[in-house]
Design an enzyme around this catalytic site. Sequence first.
Site, mmCIF file in Angstrom:
data_model
loop_
_atom_site.group_PDB
_atom_site.id
_atom_site.type_symbol
_atom_site.label_atom_id
_atom_site.label_comp_id
_atom_site.label_asym_id
_atom_site.label_seq_id
_atom_site.Cartn_x
_atom_site.Cartn_y
_atom_site.Cartn_z
ATOM 1 N N SER A 1 48.477 -12.754 -2.257
ATOM 2 C CA SER A 1 48.887 -12.645 -0.862
ATOM 3 C C SER A 1 49.624 -11.342 -0.635
ATOM 4 C CB SER A 1 49.806 -13.817 -0.486
ATOM 5 O OG SER A 1 50.352 -13.643 0.812
ATOM 6 N N THR B 1 0.821 -1.209 0.000
ATOM 7 C CA THR B 1 0.000 0.000 0.000
ATOM 8 C C THR B 1 0.857 1.261 0.000
ATOM 9 O OG1 THR B 1 -1.811 -1.130 1.118
ATOM 10 C CG2 THR B 1 -1.790 1.268 1.245
ATOM 11 N N THR C 1 -4.419 -1.814 -4.124
ATOM 12 C CA THR C 1 -3.047 -2.275 -3.928
ATOM 13 C C THR C 1 -2.964 -3.778 -4.147
ATOM 14 O OG1 THR C 1 -2.581 -0.511 -2.347
ATOM 15 C CG2 THR C 1 -1.134 -2.429 -2.286
#
Length: 424
Positions: free
Chosen positions: A306, A95, A129
């Site tokens: 790394s 809504t 809605t």
Amino acid sequence: MSTGIHPDSTWAPLYGAQTELAMDNFPSRGRTFGDFPPLVRGYAQVKLAAARANQALGVLDEQRCDAITKACQEILDGEHADHFPTALVHGGGGTTANMNVNEVIAARAGELAGSMVHPNDHVNASQSTNDTYPTAMALALLSQADAPVAALNRLADALESKAAEFETTPRLGRTCLQDAVTLTAGDTHRAQAAAVRRTTGILDAATHALTTVPIGATAVGTGIGAPARFAERCAGELARLTGLPISASGNPYDSLAHFDPYARIASAGARAAITMAKIAADVRLLSSGPRGGFGELTIPAVQAGSSIMPAKVNPVIPEYVMQLSYRVRGSAHTVECAVAAGELELNVMEPVILDALSNIFDDLAAAATTFTERCVLGLDWNGPHRERNLAGALDRWVEMAATRGYEPATAELRAGGSDGGTAR
């Protein structure tokens, strides 16, 4: 993300009181309505189609219809995007979103018409809605589905290309991570491509089932407040606007009460993600080492592996794909829970279903695109251990078992046979 505060001091919101209340009630830190353009577009298309249907059926006068149509077209053209500040996920079954749209369109249409256009009486005429939100939601998801489907198909294409490239390259097959028999890298990649294509097709089919929409169902599927033939006319207008085969639901009560089609999309998305993650995990394992692991497959070195160990290459792209698959599966579980939460005539958990499915589509598209471009296209079966590992293949012993028996072949292998492989 929209905050409801505009940097331009001359800016005035088109939204009204209901939107303001929703902003207070749902101060979400997640996405806002305006942060999700597919839903804004979908809702504008719904309101435009409804206005045209209402005018054709005598519900709306021509002047207001024209004004509403122009206001909707402005939204579709990308205007007024900052007038949708409400939380994407909110209570009330949509809504909040519906009224946000109604108020913005009514205010802008009133400016264009030079007369009053009411958000409920005119923009929301013949609607609720209950039917507009799932219809707009379906349109939003249909517009989003193309990206993950296309990305997954490109991944399948890349895997098929690798199958052709390494058609005759032998590799050691394994079951239970133990040595098995010889196959080719082409066999492996062709199987991977088939799996990706299969799950992509399931996702595409599940999503396109949303072309049947509940517009015209109004409150709980009754169609109350809408004139006869409104559903068909509005669906026809939506088909023309979107270019999709949109049709009105034949059973609006079912469409509003049961959301299993959304669970089906979520499940299909999870299957695609799981398939990608399995392939990514295999790539990660086969490229492990390269000295102390499998060391058969070489993956592109896209970044340093790394901060302390020199020249280390980590499988960062397969790991990215795997992590996104976990998130997709979490989003799919959210959809399943929300679909199961439907009560009696209506499921009001639509906003979180839409949010989760949208995230699934975004993650699938990102994973498939990145996997294709930054890993799969650069795969090479030149690892240092591929040929050495082939010596452990059991081809010879399997063939011996077929001609001389399982027990004699086992005895000979255990007696010291070391070269069972027959490279192809």
